[in-house]
Motif scaffolding. Structure first.
Motif, PDB file in Angstrom:
ATOM      1  N   MET A 192      -5.425   8.588 -14.198  1.00 11.30           N
ATOM      2  CA  MET A 192      -4.743   7.730 -13.225  1.00 11.30           C
ATOM      3  C   MET A 192      -4.724   8.395 -11.850  1.00 11.30           C
ATOM      4  O   MET A 192      -4.832   7.712 -10.831  1.00 11.30           O
ATOM      5  N   ALA A 193      -4.598   9.723 -11.813  1.00 13.32           N
ATOM      6  CA  ALA A 193      -4.677  10.421 -10.527  1.00 13.32           C
ATOM      7  C   ALA A 193      -6.072  10.225  -9.938  1.00 13.32           C
ATOM      8  O   ALA A 193      -6.232  10.051  -8.724  1.00 13.32           O
ATOM      9  N   GLY A 194      -7.102  10.225 -10.814  1.00 18.57           N
ATOM     10  CA  GLY A 194      -8.469   9.979 -10.354  1.00 18.57           C
ATOM     11  C   GLY A 194      -8.605   8.584  -9.763  1.00 18.57           C
ATOM     12  O   GLY A 194      -9.196   8.390  -8.688  1.00 18.57           O
ATOM     13  N   VAL A 195      -8.026   7.587 -10.455  1.00 16.54           N
ATOM     14  CA  VAL A 195      -8.082   6.207  -9.969  1.00 16.54           C
ATOM     15  C   VAL A 195      -7.372   6.106  -8.616  1.00 16.54           C
ATOM     16  O   VAL A 195      -7.891   5.511  -7.667  1.00 16.54           O
ATOM     17  N   ALA A 196      -6.182   6.734  -8.547  1.00 18.73           N
ATOM     18  CA  ALA A 196      -5.437   6.710  -7.291  1.00 18.73           C
ATOM     19  C   ALA A 196      -6.243   7.371  -6.181  1.00 18.73           C
ATOM     20  O   ALA A 196      -6.211   6.937  -5.027  1.00 18.73           O
ATOM     21  N   SER A 197      -6.984   8.420  -6.544  1.00 20.59           N
ATOM     22  CA  SER A 197      -7.800   9.123  -5.556  1.00 20.59           C
ATOM     23  C   SER A 197      -8.894   8.214  -5.020  1.00 20.59           C
ATOM     24  O   SER A 197      -9.172   8.195  -3.822  1.00 20.59           O
ATOM     25  N   VAL A 198      -9.525   7.428  -5.921  1.00 19.67           N
ATOM     26  CA  VAL A 198     -10.555   6.487  -5.483  1.00 19.67           C
ATOM     27  C   VAL A 198      -9.950   5.510  -4.479  1.00 19.67           C
ATOM     28  O   VAL A 198     -10.498   5.290  -3.398  1.00 19.67           O
ATOM     29  N   CYS A 199      -8.781   4.955  -4.823  1.00 22.98           N
ATOM     30  CA  CYS A 199      -8.146   3.968  -3.944  1.00 22.98           C
ATOM     31  C   CYS A 199      -7.774   4.588  -2.598  1.00 22.98           C
ATOM     32  O   CYS A 199      -8.068   4.027  -1.541  1.00 22.98           O
ATOM     33  N   LEU A 200      -7.122   5.758  -2.662  1.00 26.61           N
ATOM     34  CA  LEU A 200      -6.642   6.385  -1.425  1.00 26.61           C
ATOM     35  C   LEU A 200      -7.813   6.782  -0.529  1.00 26.61           C
ATOM     36  O   LEU A 200      -7.805   6.546   0.682  1.00 26.61           O
ATOM     37  N   THR A 201      -8.844   7.411  -1.132  1.00 25.26           N
ATOM     38  CA  THR A 201     -10.000   7.841  -0.351  1.00 25.26           C
ATOM     39  C   THR A 201     -10.686   6.641   0.282  1.00 25.26           C
ATOM     40  O   THR A 201     -11.079   6.673   1.449  1.00 25.26           O
TER      41      THR A 201
ATOM     42  N   PHE B 262       0.828  -1.220   0.000  1.00 26.44           N
ATOM     43  CA  PHE B 262       0.000   0.000   0.000  1.00 26.44           C
ATOM     44  C   PHE B 262       0.857   1.263   0.000  1.00 26.44           C
ATOM     45  O   PHE B 262       0.388   2.337  -0.331  1.00 26.44           O
ATOM     46  N   ASN B 263       2.133   1.100   0.395  1.00 24.32           N
ATOM     47  CA  ASN B 263       3.038   2.256   0.378  1.00 24.32           C
ATOM     48  C   ASN B 263       3.260   2.795  -1.016  1.00 24.32           C
ATOM     49  O   ASN B 263       3.664   3.938  -1.177  1.00 24.32           O
ATOM     50  N   PHE B 264       3.114   1.934  -2.016  1.00 23.12           N
ATOM     51  CA  PHE B 264       3.486   2.410  -3.352  1.00 23.12           C
ATOM     52  C   PHE B 264       2.436   2.193  -4.436  1.00 23.12           C
ATOM     53  O   PHE B 264       2.528   2.802  -5.487  1.00 23.12           O
ATOM     54  N   THR B 265       1.418   1.333  -4.188  1.00 26.13           N
ATOM     55  CA  THR B 265       0.519   1.013  -5.312  1.00 26.13           C
ATOM     56  C   THR B 265      -0.155   2.255  -5.893  1.00 26.13           C
ATOM     57  O   THR B 265      -0.155   2.451  -7.104  1.00 26.13           O
ATOM     58  N   GLU B 266      -0.691   3.112  -5.011  1.00 22.70           N
ATOM     59  CA  GLU B 266      -1.416   4.276  -5.529  1.00 22.70           C
ATOM     60  C   GLU B 266      -0.471   5.220  -6.266  1.00 22.70           C
ATOM     61  O   GLU B 266      -0.798   5.717  -7.354  1.00 22.70           O
ATOM     62  N   LYS B 267       0.698   5.452  -5.662  1.00 22.78           N
ATOM     63  CA  LYS B 267       1.657   6.358  -6.303  1.00 22.78           C
ATOM     64  C   LYS B 267       2.124   5.770  -7.627  1.00 22.78           C
ATOM     65  O   LYS B 267       2.302   6.485  -8.613  1.00 22.78           O
TER      66      LYS B 267
ATOM     67  N   GLY C  15      -9.834   0.260  -1.548  1.00 18.32           N
ATOM     68  CA  GLY C  15      -8.576   0.475  -0.844  1.00 18.32           C
ATOM     69  C   GLY C  15      -8.313  -0.532   0.251  1.00 18.32           C
ATOM     70  O   GLY C  15      -7.209  -0.611   0.767  1.00 18.32           O
ATOM     71  N   GLN C  16      -9.344  -1.296   0.636  1.00 15.53           N
ATOM     72  CA  GLN C  16      -9.176  -2.191   1.776  1.00 15.53           C
ATOM     73  C   GLN C  16      -9.490  -3.641   1.449  1.00 15.53           C
ATOM     74  O   GLN C  16      -9.262  -4.523   2.269  1.00 15.53           O
ATOM     75  N   GLY C  17     -10.026  -3.891   0.250  1.00 14.37           N
ATOM     76  CA  GLY C  17     -10.451  -5.249  -0.096  1.00 14.37           C
ATOM     77  C   GLY C  17      -9.297  -6.128  -0.548  1.00 14.37           C
ATOM     78  O   GLY C  17      -8.268  -5.642  -1.009  1.00 14.37           O
ATOM     79  N   TYR C  18      -9.487  -7.427  -0.388  1.00 14.27           N
ATOM     80  CA  TYR C  18      -8.480  -8.392  -0.840  1.00 14.27           C
ATOM     81  C   TYR C  18      -9.098  -9.315  -1.880  1.00 14.27           C
ATOM     82  O   TYR C  18     -10.229  -9.778  -1.718  1.00 14.27           O
TER      83      TYR C  18
ATOM     84  N   ARG D 175      -9.273   3.833   1.003  1.00 23.42           N
ATOM     85  CA  ARG D 175      -8.401   3.258   2.032  1.00 23.42           C
ATOM     86  C   ARG D 175      -8.470   4.066   3.328  1.00 23.42           C
ATOM     87  O   ARG D 175      -8.538   3.499   4.418  1.00 23.42           O
ATOM     88  N   LEU D 176      -8.440   5.399   3.187  1.00 23.09           N
ATOM     89  CA  LEU D 176      -8.448   6.252   4.380  1.00 23.09           C
ATOM     90  C   LEU D 176      -9.850   6.419   4.942  1.00 23.09           C
ATOM     91  O   LEU D 176     -10.030   6.661   6.119  1.00 23.09           O
ATOM     92  N   GLY D 177     -10.856   6.354   4.056  1.00 22.67           N
ATOM     93  CA  GLY D 177     -12.229   6.517   4.501  1.00 22.67           C
ATOM     94  C   GLY D 177     -12.581   7.943   4.873  1.00 22.67           C
ATOM     95  O   GLY D 177     -13.609   8.198   5.483  1.00 22.67           O
ATOM     96  N   SER D 178     -11.705   8.883   4.548  1.00 23.96           N
ATOM     97  CA  SER D 178     -12.034  10.279   4.822  1.00 23.96           C
ATOM     98  C   SER D 178     -11.274  11.181   3.854  1.00 23.96           C
ATOM     99  O   SER D 178     -10.307  10.765   3.237  1.00 23.96           O
TER     100      SER D 178
END
Lengths: 329, 332
Positions: free
Chosen positions: B235-244, B59-64, B169-172, B246-249
């Motif tokens: 891709m920034a939009g996709v990363a935003s979906v994942c990050l948001t 998770f440290n690098f996937t979104e970036k 962001g949290q699913g497996y 994952r953080l839930g806020s």
């Protein structure tokens, strides 16, 4: 009239004057001399940093590490002052300028000797310098009560109606004007950014010029480090975070071409003042300070559009670009 | 930058043998570094060699990295986008506002990616359409996009996301393999194919190497650049979906400073900041290197800001080493 409109300094002066006039209709006393002096004083640090940034940009480089440099140097002098209150202020200021110049020299050396693109170098040193500020302080703060009275008060002392901080900015503006327009280094800076090929043919050492530009920018950032810490009476790791973008913005607004070689000291100062007036006016006219970031963004984009129109070159390059190859290889 | 007419690289008369070239390649060198860091971390911390911990480390690098793939193409074409982190913030803010209004998960994803697309189009229009330098334009839009988030949110935060939104962001998908990691692999493959196996990818390289020649070869330079900015925005939009998710806020300071980490990843991956050279494989390995370094340091209780020193040093040293090596070679 057309030529007047094309002169960036006059245009900016008019815009700033109109803005001040406009704001003062909403808020009584905004245009009062005392308030204007306050705005200038408030913008002093940005002006100093913008002049350093401008010197670097003139040589076709960019220094994104200025704010991190400021944070590290500010922390270093604040901690020294807290630990050894007896050290004279002059020594601390020399120390600030020295540390800043050294950090700038690291940037400059990497750009000059290893020819790593400046944006990569300073992106790297930006994180390194701020990280070092953390290592130095251990994440702690230096607060006002730990700083000596001289350390805090000197930049605030009024001389001839203006605080010393403002006078320092004025001196540096004059100094930058002298260095960039009257000394060989200034010529070299304009030449190595404006046309590297011609500069090499004219016997100018582009790498050395860039190195000096980074040292100058670093030294000014170091001085600003002391001024910032003293002005806000606190030093912590995150001071001036993101401020490097404000310095670039001030330059772009002031008509300094990001491609190098074009721009004037007056432009950079007015660009910084433009941002300073907006920043000071927002709370006065009742716009949330949160809007400031978006407004600077719009202003930067508009300024870039405007610059591109003004810079559109007539004519062609006749000499082959051998210098550029050497610079970028 | 646009004045540079001559090609940026000198091609030698004879290339070395295939094996020697492979061994000397950046990707192999970087892979070696990754293995070294992996081994070092295994010895340094007893918690490192654990499937779940390593899974967390991704998770440290996937979104970036997802953004870095698109950014790599952009940098190869000779442009840069410093507004990506601000696009994440704006897209996240848009999703947050939509979630408060009761819009469901599919709608939120569409809004997040749509915001990214829109921001990318805006950058593309300014750079490709108006022919402005991308570095200042995107410094400006970076301030603008995040500024809008600040206007909307101020010191507030959005937090009420639907439960099903958390999956991204949290699913497996299976065992320790997260949905984000799968997405990372899929995008790595997709961008690898796009850059290395399509006409479009060729055009990207040509533009980066010699824009002048590209124009004479009939490559629609502006259109290609516009598409690249669109891709980066998406891709920034996709990363935003994942990050948001994952953080839930969402706060306006979300993903602050990520643009630097994404650019570091790209450059560390061997993409030339001057354009014209680089591979997706390099960026993938660089993502692992950065992920492993930050995760390993985290296990050793190194604070995040000190980690950033290592990232900065990594960036400068990895660029400096080949330059110094070439210098020494030239001298002998």
């Amino acid at each position: 009239m057309n030529r007047l409109l094309k002169n960036r300094e006059i245009l900016l002066t008019v815009i700033i004057a109109l803005m001040i006039a406009g704001f003062s209709t909403r808020a009584q006393g905004f245009a009062a001399p005392g308030n204007l002096a306050n705005i200038f004083n408030d913008t002093s640090i940005l002006i100093i940093l913008a002049l350093g940034q401008m010197t670097v940009i003139l040589t076709k480089s960019i220094d994104l590490s200025v704010a991190a440099n400021l944070a590290f140097t500010g922390m270093a002098v604040a901690m020294t002052n807290a630990a050894y209150p007896d050290l004279p202020l002059a020594l601390l200021i020399v120390m600030a300028i020295g540390i800043g110049a050294f950090l700038g020299a690291i940037n400059g050396y990497l750009v000059w000797a290893l020819r790593i693109p400046p944006i990569v170098v300073t992106l790297g040193t930006l994180t390194i310098y701020r990280g070092m500020a953390f290592v130095l302080s251990g994440g702690g703060w230096v607060n006002a009560h730990q700083m000596g009275p001289t350390f805090l008060n000197v930049p605030r002392l009024p001389v001839l109606g203006l605080p010393i901080l403002s006078w320092i900015a004025i001196l540096i503006v004059l100094g930058a004007w002298f260095v960039l327009t009257r000394l060989p280094f200034g010529r070299a800076a304009y030449a190595s950014g404006g046309n590297p090929t011609a500069a090499i043919y004219a016997g100018i050492d582009i790498g050395w010029t860039k190195f000096i530009a980074f040292v100058v920018s670093g030294a000014l950032a170091g001085l600003s480090g002391y001024l910032w810490v003293s002005r806000y009476a606190v030093a912590y790791v995150d001071i001036a975070a993101g401020f490097e973008l404000d310095t670039v913005a001030a330059c772009v607004i002031g008509g300094i071409s990001i491609a190098g070689g074009i721009g004037s000291v007056g432009g950079a100062v007015l660009g910084a003042l433009f941002l300073g007036v907006i920043k000071n006016a927002l709370p006065v006219i009742g716009i949330s300070p949160f809007a400031q970031m978006a407004i600077s963004g719009i202003v930067i984009v508009l300024a870039v559009v405007f610059n591109a129109r003004a810079e559109r070159k007539a004519g062609r390059i006749i000499l082959r670009d051998r210098g550029a190859k050497e610079v970028s290889a | 930058m646009s004045d540079v007419v001559s090609s940026k690289r000198v091609i030698p008369d004879r290339l070395g043998s295939k094996t020697s070239r492979l061994l000397a390649s950046w990707e192999v060198l970087l892979f070696g570094v990754a293995v070294l860091i992996f081994v070092f971390n295994s010895f340094a911390s007893p918690y490192f060699l654990n499937a779940w911990n390593l899974s967390d480390a991704t998770f440290n690098f996937t979104e970036k990295a997802m953004i870095a793939f698109a950014m790599a193409l952009l940098v190869i074409a000779g442009e840069i986008d410093l507004s990506v982190a601000a696009i994440i913030a704006l897209a996240s803010t848009a999703m947050g506002a939509a979630a408060q209004a009761g819009i469901g998960t599919p709608g939120l994803v569409a809004i997040g990616i749509g915001t990214g697309l829109f921001c990318g189009a805006f950058n593309g229009l300014l750079v490709a359409g108006l022919k402005l330098p991308s570095i200042v334009v995107t410094i400006g839009t970076m301030s603008l996009f995040r500024g809008i988030s600040y206007i909307v949110l101020g010191d507030q935060a959005y937090g009420k996301y639907p439960a099903s939104f958390a999956y991204f962001g949290q699913g497996y998908v299976a065992w320790v393999f997260s949905f984000e990691f799968l997405l990372f692999l899929v995008f790595a493959a997709a961008f690898g194919i796009l850059l290395h196996a399509t006409n479009f990818g060729r055009q990207v390289y040509v533009i980066g190497n010699n824009e002048f020649a590209a124009r004479f070869s009939g490559i629609p330079v502006e259109r290609v650049k516009f598409i690249l900015f669109l891709l980066t925005g998406v891709m920034a939009g996709v990363a935003s979906v994942c990050l948001t998710s994952r953080l839930g806020s969402t706060r306006p300071s979300i993903a602050q400073g990520w643009e630097l980490e994404v650019v570091t990843m790209v450059v560390l991956g061997g993409v030339s900041i001057l354009g014209g050279a680089g591979t997706i494989a390099g960026v993938v390995i660089a993502a692992f290197v950065m992920g492993l370094v930050t995760f390993g340091l985290g296990l050793l209780n190194v604070p995040g800001i000190v980690m950033s020193i290592f990232v900065g040093l990594l960036l400068i040293i990895t660029i400096a080493i080949p330059i110094i090596a070439r210098r020494i070679k030239e001298m002998s």
